[in-house]
Every structure is written in C-alpha cells, then in structure tokens.
Design an enzyme around this catalytic site. Structure first.
Site, short mmCIF file in Angstrom:
data_model
loop_
_atom_site.label_atom_id
_atom_site.label_comp_id
_atom_site.label_asym_id
_atom_site.label_seq_id
_atom_site.Cartn_x
_atom_site.Cartn_y
_atom_site.Cartn_z
N PRO A 1 0.82 -1.23 0.00
CA PRO A 1 0.00 0.00 0.00
C PRO A 1 0.85 1.27 0.00
O PRO A 1 0.34 2.34 -0.26
CB PRO A 1 -0.82 -0.10 1.29
N GLU B 1 3.69 -7.93 8.88
CA GLU B 1 3.67 -6.47 8.85
C GLU B 1 4.42 -5.91 7.65
O GLU B 1 4.39 -4.71 7.40
CB GLU B 1 4.25 -5.91 10.15
N ARG C 1 -3.04 -10.10 -20.05
CA ARG C 1 -4.06 -9.95 -21.08
C ARG C 1 -3.67 -8.95 -22.16
O ARG C 1 -4.30 -8.92 -23.21
CB ARG C 1 -5.41 -9.59 -20.45
N ASP D 1 -11.57 -1.43 -24.07
CA ASP D 1 -11.70 -1.39 -22.62
C ASP D 1 -11.78 0.03 -22.08
O ASP D 1 -11.17 0.94 -22.64
CB ASP D 1 -10.50 -2.07 -21.95
N1 4GX Z 1 -1.62 -3.12 -2.93
N2 4GX Z 1 -0.79 -5.44 1.01
C1 4GX Z 1 1.57 -6.09 1.34
C2 4GX Z 1 2.44 -6.62 3.53
C3 4GX Z 1 2.91 -5.31 4.06
C4 4GX Z 1 2.46 -4.90 5.31
C5 4GX Z 1 2.89 -3.67 5.79
C6 4GX Z 1 4.14 -3.38 3.82
C7 4GX Z 1 3.73 -2.93 5.04
C8 4GX Z 1 -1.41 -4.18 -1.03
C9 4GX Z 1 -2.16 -3.22 -1.73
C10 4GX Z 1 -1.64 -4.60 0.35
C11 4GX Z 1 -1.07 -5.75 2.41
C12 4GX Z 1 0.34 -6.14 0.43
C13 4GX Z 1 0.16 -5.72 3.26
N3 4GX Z 1 3.74 -4.54 3.33
N4 4GX Z 1 -0.46 -4.60 -1.84
N5 4GX Z 1 1.25 -6.53 2.70
N6 4GX Z 1 -3.20 -2.52 -1.28
O1 4GX Z 1 -2.59 -4.15 0.93
O2 4GX Z 1 -0.59 -3.96 -3.00
#
Ligand code: 4GX
Length: 273
Positions: free
Chosen positions: A107, A134, A172, A187
């Site tokens: 995120p 985490e 795709r 699209d």
């Molecule tokens: N778009 N996640 C990564 C592990 C994490 C936890 C804390 C960094 C800090 C996500 C998203 C996503 C959840 C993947 C936490 N990484 N990934 N994961 N939205 O929510 O790509």
C-alpha cells in the site's frame, strides 16, 4: 484453427517472446491457481506468458526455516527476514538471463493504473515480491526492489492478491492473449480513458426493461454516437476525476449538450438552468 487463436492485430504489444513472471510468495499455490484460469491460463497455454512461483521458506535456513522475526522497536506483528528473501530473489534472477524489474506489492507503493500496466506489459520480465505479516525489512526493499506498487488504498492480508492483479492485467495485454471478442482497445481506460458504455443482449423485451431502440436500428453511425454519449455521461456521473470537460473535442461537447437538453440535467452535477 479457432479464430481467437490468431494474433490480435489490434494489440499494441510487439511480440518479442513470452513475458516471464516470477512471484515470490509464502503461498505459491495461491499464485499458481490464479494463473491457471481464464485469459491468463490461456496466455500461458499459448506460450505468451511464463510463470514460476518461489517460496522463501525453501531458501530459509535451520530446522525451523524461519522467514520472519519480531520488529526492532517493538510493536505487534512480524517482519520478513532479509536473508530468505535475498536468497529467493537471487535464485529467481539466476533462473533466466533476461533483466527483471523487481516489484514489491504494498500500500506504500505507487498506484497501479492502466498506463502503468501498459509499461509493465512491454518489459521482458517481472519479479513480484509478496509480503505477509507487517511487511519486509526495509533494507531488503532498498537493496533489491526497483519499485513498490499498490493496487488500491485498502489493506490486504498479503501481497498475493495484488500480485495476481498485476499478473492478470499485464498478461491480457500480451500480443495474442485476447480473442477478437475481448479486444483490449475497447476497454475502459484504454484509448480514450472513458468508462465503458452499457451493454445489452437478448431478449429485447424483458420484465426488467427494454433494450434501447438505437441499438436495434442497424444504424451503425447512430449506435457509435449513442455509445460515445453514454461513455461520456457515465464517466462524468461516476468518475468525474477521469475527465476534463474543457479538453473534450467539439463532437463530444455536442453529445453532452444533446444529452443535457434531453435530460434536463448535468451528469453528476447540478440540474441545468
Ligand atoms: N496493494 N498489502 C503487502 C504486507 C505489508 C504490510 C505492511 C508493507 C507494510 C497491497 C495493496 C496490500 C497488504 C500487500 C500488506 N507490506 N499490496 N502486505 N493494497 O494491501 O498492494
């Protein structure tokens, strides 16, 4: 030969061998499942996409094969260790001489858009790193990751679903992955950046409503105009952030003006005076 087995003349990705995906994940079976079905599965069958999943647990040392540990500074949760991930990434890189873009799903990353998907689709090789717990030790990210990508502003319990999204959206777009009926140029977000128009099929008359007359008219110019008008109106109503009315061409402005005078309202805005 099935007509959809022909290369799609409308796709813009030049055919320069399959794109290779390596996904680093503690749940490699999840990735394999996601890549087995639908357009991605067919693209793999056609040799347009290759995929290998790598489990950092296989590269962890000791009887316990630890892949995570407690965070320095305290706090809840666990952090993924540097060494198992580094060994996994080294093994993945060494499996093929092609240069790889290493992407960490998080995120904290840049938001994935169709424009970014197009860029990624033109690369020979992507390594997608999925975190659990985490997250991943920051030093591993600094040393090994080219970019962080987020699929949206919400929190998943791991990077696997996000990696599957990247895999699907990129696969795709490979030349020959879509049949004519699925052509990517139509699209939403491809081409003009507008949302899609509504679609109808049989029956013409149903308890839930009628198919719009114009679609039954056989007048292809009128149908094209109606679809464009619907796309413009729906984009203004639902995603005003995607469209800047002041940059629309004359024909589009006319379609919107026509819609407004027929409907006595601004799509997504205030009623017309
Ligand atoms: N778009 N996640 C990564 C592990 C994490 C936890 C804390 C960094 C800090 C996500 C998203 C996503 C959840 C993947 C936490 N990484 N990934 N994961 N939205 O929510 O790509």
């Amino acid at each position: 030969m099935r007509s959809d087995a022909l290369p799609n003349p409308q796709s813009r990705i030049p055919n320069s061998g399959p794109i290779r995906f390596d996904v680093v994940s503690l749940f490699p079976e999840f990735i394999a499942r996601a890549a087995d079905v639908g357009v991605v599965g067919r693209a793999r069958e056609r040799g347009l996409v290759t995929l290998q999943a790598w489990n950092p647990r296989d590269y962890a040392e000791g009887n316990y094969r630890r892949v995570d540990d407690r965070p320095f500074g305290g706090g809840p949760g666990m952090v993924m260790l540097i060494d198992p991930l580094r060994a996994t990434l080294a093994a993945a890189r060494a499996a093929d001489p092609a240069p790889a873009r290493v992407i960490y799903m998080s995120p904290q990353g840049q938001r994935l858009t169709q424009a970014r998907v197009r860029e990624l689709a033109a690369l020979p090789r992507l390594i997608l790193l999925c975190g659990r717990y985490e997250g991943v030790d920051e030093r591993l990210l600094q040393a090994e990751v080219d970019e962080e990508l987020s699929i949206g502003d919400y929190v998943l319990s791991g990077g696997e679903l996000a990696a599957a999204v990247v895999l699907d959206a990129v696969a795709r777009l490979q030349d020959g992955a879509l049949g004519d009926a699925e052509s990517a140029v139509q699209d939403s977000f491809e081409g003009d950046g507008l949302l899609d128009c509504p679609h109808y099929t049989r029956p013409v008359s149903h308890a839930l409503g009628q198919v719009p007359e114009v679609l039954l008219s056989g007048n292809h110019a009128e149908i094209a105009k109606w679809r464009r008008q619907q796309a413009l109106v729906r984009t203004l109503e639902r995603r005003p952030d995607l469209i800047d009315e002041s940059t629309l061409g004359k024909a589009d402005r006319r379609l919107l003006a026509d819609w407004r005078s027929a409907n006595g309202a601004d799509p997504g805005g205030t009623p017309a005076a």
